[in-house]
Design a protein around this motif. Structure first.
Motif, PDB file in Angstrom:
ATOM      1  N   ALA A 256      22.920  12.620 -23.157  1.00 32.07           N
ATOM      2  CA  ALA A 256      21.707  13.434 -23.057  1.00 32.07           C
ATOM      3  C   ALA A 256      21.330  13.661 -21.599  1.00 32.07           C
ATOM      4  N   VAL A 257      21.481  12.623 -20.781  1.00 32.39           N
ATOM      5  CA  VAL A 257      21.167  12.743 -19.352  1.00 32.39           C
ATOM      6  C   VAL A 257      22.139  13.710 -18.678  1.00 32.39           C
ATOM      7  N   LEU A 258      23.423  13.603 -19.021  1.00 33.87           N
ATOM      8  CA  LEU A 258      24.411  14.530 -18.457  1.00 33.87           C
ATOM      9  C   LEU A 258      24.112  15.962 -18.888  1.00 33.87           C
ATOM     10  N   GLY A 259      23.692  16.135 -20.135  1.00 31.91           N
ATOM     11  CA  GLY A 259      23.293  17.458 -20.604  1.00 31.91           C
ATOM     12  C   GLY A 259      22.100  17.981 -19.836  1.00 31.91           C
ATOM     13  N   PHE A 260      21.137  17.077 -19.584  1.00 32.99           N
ATOM     14  CA  PHE A 260      19.946  17.428 -18.793  1.00 32.99           C
ATOM     15  C   PHE A 260      20.361  17.922 -17.401  1.00 32.99           C
ATOM     16  N   MET A 261      21.250  17.195 -16.762  1.00 36.23           N
ATOM     17  CA  MET A 261      21.672  17.559 -15.407  1.00 36.23           C
ATOM     18  C   MET A 261      22.418  18.893 -15.403  1.00 36.23           C
ATOM     19  N   ALA A 262      23.218  19.135 -16.451  1.00 39.44           N
ATOM     20  CA  ALA A 262      23.931  20.401 -16.550  1.00 39.44           C
ATOM     21  C   ALA A 262      22.948  21.558 -16.720  1.00 39.44           C
ATOM     22  N   GLY A 263      21.951  21.369 -17.591  1.00 43.08           N
ATOM     23  CA  GLY A 263      20.945  22.412 -17.803  1.00 43.08           C
ATOM     24  C   GLY A 263      20.149  22.690 -16.550  1.00 43.08           C
ATOM     25  N   PHE A 264      19.755  21.631 -15.854  1.00 46.36           N
ATOM     26  CA  PHE A 264      18.999  21.769 -14.607  1.00 46.36           C
ATOM     27  C   PHE A 264      19.815  22.548 -13.580  1.00 46.36           C
ATOM     28  N   THR A 265      21.093  22.195 -13.451  1.00 49.17           N
ATOM     29  CA  THR A 265      21.962  22.841 -12.462  1.00 49.17           C
ATOM     30  C   THR A 265      22.159  24.316 -12.774  1.00 49.17           C
ATOM     31  N   ILE A 266      22.404  24.639 -14.041  1.00 48.99           N
ATOM     32  CA  ILE A 266      22.629  26.035 -14.429  1.00 48.99           C
ATOM     33  C   ILE A 266      21.382  26.873 -14.178  1.00 48.99           C
TER      34      ILE A 266
END
Length: 275
Positions: A256-266
């Motif tokens: 979930a944290v990795l998904g969060f970071m991916a969403g933030f970056t995009i």
């Protein structure tokens, strides 16, 4: 492509642009919900990753698309304290969603029926899930509409390209939101058609909120910086109170944290590159 969209948005005006942009985010939600016709459920690991992604997009959008332009514009209005409109609007937006959260009956995804929030009710679990996502989508629609309105007013730090980037970012994260409503309903025995209906219906509030946001800032230009930060505060409240807790109820918290970071970056790339 982006230049063509900017020209088109300028031609039709901010209100129609906001309506079309938020209709796009609604359609993407419906596409996510349509997966219920092909799958009965989705792996919890994937589900939590996508929810984390949603939170990342919303947090990034809150700063780059909303708070930063609010502060930039406020430098002219309050040279000695440009943070005032951003702070006031941000807190007011959070309190607005807090009030809705306390009074509107709703049930967060992955939560049990006895964990229903808001006023006590005997409503069906599907209705409560729908209301939870609807509550989630109100600030998203407002954010897009307000940004289109701000861009049309020539507000420094706001642009049509930034509004388009925000709509694209919210659209991307709405895809898993559609699944987030439809899949749990299907898993609990609701028909595919009804599960899809509830899934797409959760985002119908976005075009309504988008038009309200655009109209408000056009006719009340003095509230522009407050309106932008209001939408940011509302989104942050939703992420911290709803999205993040939902991703932390199982063993896939790291995903979930990795998904969060991916969403933030995009979302950050979209706003910086297009905005």
């Amino acid at each position: 492509m982006l230049e063509s969209l900017e020209i088109f948005a300028e031609e039709i005006g901010p209100v129609k642009s906001a309506f079309l942009a938020t209709t796009f985010t609604w359609i993407v939600t419906a596409l996510g919900a349509s997966l219920v016709f092909f799958f009965k459920e989705i792996k919890r690991s994937v589900f939590d990753t996508l929810l984390g992604f949603t939170g990342g997009v919303m947090i990034a959008a809150s700063f780059w698309s909303l708070l930063a332009p609010s502060i930039k514009h406020s430098e002219e209005l309050f040279p000695s304290a440009p943070w005032i409109p951003a702070a006031v609007g941000f807190l007011t937006g959070g309190l607005f969603i807090f009030a809705l959260d306390k009074f509107m009956p709703h049930l967060h995804i992955n939560f049990n029926k006895d964990e229903t929030e808001g006023l006590a009710t005997k409503w069906h679990k599907s209705t409560l899930l729908l209301l939870a996502i609807t509550l989630h989508n109100i600030p998203e629609g407002l954010a897009v509409g307000i940004l289109f309105g701000a861009a049309s007013m020539g507000m420094e730090g706001a642009s049509i390209s930034a509004a388009i980037a925000l709509a694209i970012g919210i659209g991307i994260q709405n895809f898993p939101e559609g699944m987030a409503v439809a899949m749990p309903l299907r898993r609990h025995g609701v028909s595919r058609r009804k599960s899809f209906w509830y899934g797409q219906l959760s985002a119908i509030v976005e075009p309504i909120a988008g038009v309200i946001g655009a109209v408000a800032v056009i006719y009340m230009q003095d509230i522009l910086p407050y309106a932008l930060s209001f939408a940011a505060g509302a989104m942050i409240f939703v992420v911290v109170e709803e999205v993040i807790p939902e991703t932390q109820r199982d063993k896939y918290t790291d995903l979930a944290v990795l998904g969060f970071m991916a969403g933030f970056t995009i979302m950050m790339i979209l706003d910086v590159a297009l905005g």
